[in-house]
Design a protein around this motif. Structure first.
Motif, short mmCIF file in Angstrom:
data_model
loop_
_atom_site.label_atom_id
_atom_site.label_comp_id
_atom_site.label_asym_id
_atom_site.label_seq_id
_atom_site.Cartn_x
_atom_site.Cartn_y
_atom_site.Cartn_z
N TRP A 86 0.83 -1.21 0.00
CA TRP A 86 0.00 0.00 0.00
C TRP A 86 0.87 1.26 0.00
O TRP A 86 0.61 2.20 -0.75
CB TRP A 86 -0.92 -0.01 1.22
N ILE A 87 1.92 1.28 0.82
CA ILE A 87 2.84 2.42 0.82
C ILE A 87 3.50 2.56 -0.55
O ILE A 87 3.59 3.66 -1.10
CB ILE A 87 3.92 2.24 1.91
N GLN A 90 1.16 3.94 -3.20
CA GLN A 90 0.92 5.36 -2.99
C GLN A 90 2.05 6.20 -3.58
O GLN A 90 1.82 7.24 -4.20
CB GLN A 90 0.80 5.67 -1.49
N LEU A 91 3.27 5.74 -3.39
CA LEU A 91 4.42 6.48 -3.91
C LEU A 91 4.47 6.42 -5.43
O LEU A 91 4.73 7.42 -6.10
CB LEU A 91 5.71 5.90 -3.32
N SER A 94 1.79 8.63 -6.91
CA SER A 94 1.78 10.04 -6.52
C SER A 94 2.15 10.93 -7.70
O SER A 94 2.97 10.56 -8.54
CB SER A 94 2.73 10.28 -5.35
N ARG A 111 3.49 10.01 11.26
CA ARG A 111 3.32 9.08 10.14
C ARG A 111 4.60 8.30 9.88
O ARG A 111 4.56 7.09 9.68
CB ARG A 111 2.91 9.86 8.89
N GLN A 115 5.07 4.24 10.32
CA GLN A 115 5.56 3.37 9.26
C GLN A 115 6.67 2.46 9.76
O GLN A 115 6.68 1.26 9.51
CB GLN A 115 6.05 4.20 8.08
N SER A 186 9.84 9.24 -6.63
CA SER A 186 8.72 8.58 -5.95
C SER A 186 8.53 7.16 -6.43
O SER A 186 8.23 6.26 -5.64
CB SER A 186 7.43 9.39 -6.18
N GLY A 190 8.65 3.87 -4.24
CA GLY A 190 7.56 2.89 -4.26
C GLY A 190 8.05 1.50 -4.60
O GLY A 190 7.61 0.51 -4.02
#
Length: 209
Positions: A86-87, A90-91, A94, A111, A115, A186, A190
């Protein structure tokens, strides 16, 4: 605890960390690239806090319970993998917000701490590891608690230094990536998270029967 025993323990811990980066180390590399080393310290603190709780669990004998529960291992393993994916997604998804955001301050301290904490707690093998490691270096003829504190603090200090080293390497990587867009940075971050999830998923966490 004799000095010789402590030095053997310290050597064992150093050898344990002489491996390719694990999930927590990949996370701090990623956060260092995106937020800088200073902010990624919160990630390291979350990881070390989880380690402290895992050590306490091991000291109270929960390692034996976890080691015999295949269901607990599988649930924690797959939930941890899903969180890391999921992290990573998201990256990767983005949007680019400009070159100046390549090293961003947008990640809140809580946050980043969360993590690191969840990523470390997602590995149930850690409790079993501490439960198996510490008894090898404890002298039953002396008070156990002070020995556990020495062993635990030593591990935390070494682990913290290793995490900061990986974070520093992440910052150095940032300098090399500054000529590229934030979108690429990013996506790399990710990819690191998804790689961490893959390592967690493929690592053999099944307890011996």
């Amino acid at each position: 605890m004799p000095l010789e025993t402590y030095l053997v323990y310290l050597s064992a811990v150093m050898v344990f960390f002489a491996t390719p980066p694990d999930t927590s180390q990949l996370l701090i590399i990623s956060n260092s690239i995106r937020h800088g080393l200073r902010r990624s310290v919160f990630t390291a603190c979350g990881d070390l806090t989880a380690n402290c709780l895992q050590m306490i669990a091991a000291a109270f004998g929960l390692a034996a319970i976890v080691a015999t529960s295949a269901t607990a291992f599988l649930w924690i393993k797959w939930l941890g993998m899903a969180y890391l994916i999921w992290i990573g997604l998201q990256l990767i998804l983005s949007k680019e917000e400009g070159r100046k955001a390549a090293v961003s301050d947008t990640g809140s301290s809580l946050r980043l701490f969360r993590q690191g904490f969840i990523t470390s707690m997602a590995n149930p093998f850690a409790v079993v590891f501490f439960g198996a490691l510490f008894p090898q270096f404890i002298d039953s003829g002396n008070p156990v608690l002070p020995q556990l504190l020495i062993l635990g603090l030593t591990y935390i200090v070494v682990d913290g230094l290793i995490l900061l080293l990986w974070g520093w390497l992440g910052v150095r990587a940032t300098a090399a990536l500054q000529r590229y867009s934030l979108g690429l940075v990013s996506k790399i971050c990710g990819g690191l998270m998804i790689l961490a999830a893959t390592l967690l998923a493929t690592k053999d966490l099944q307890p011996r029967r």
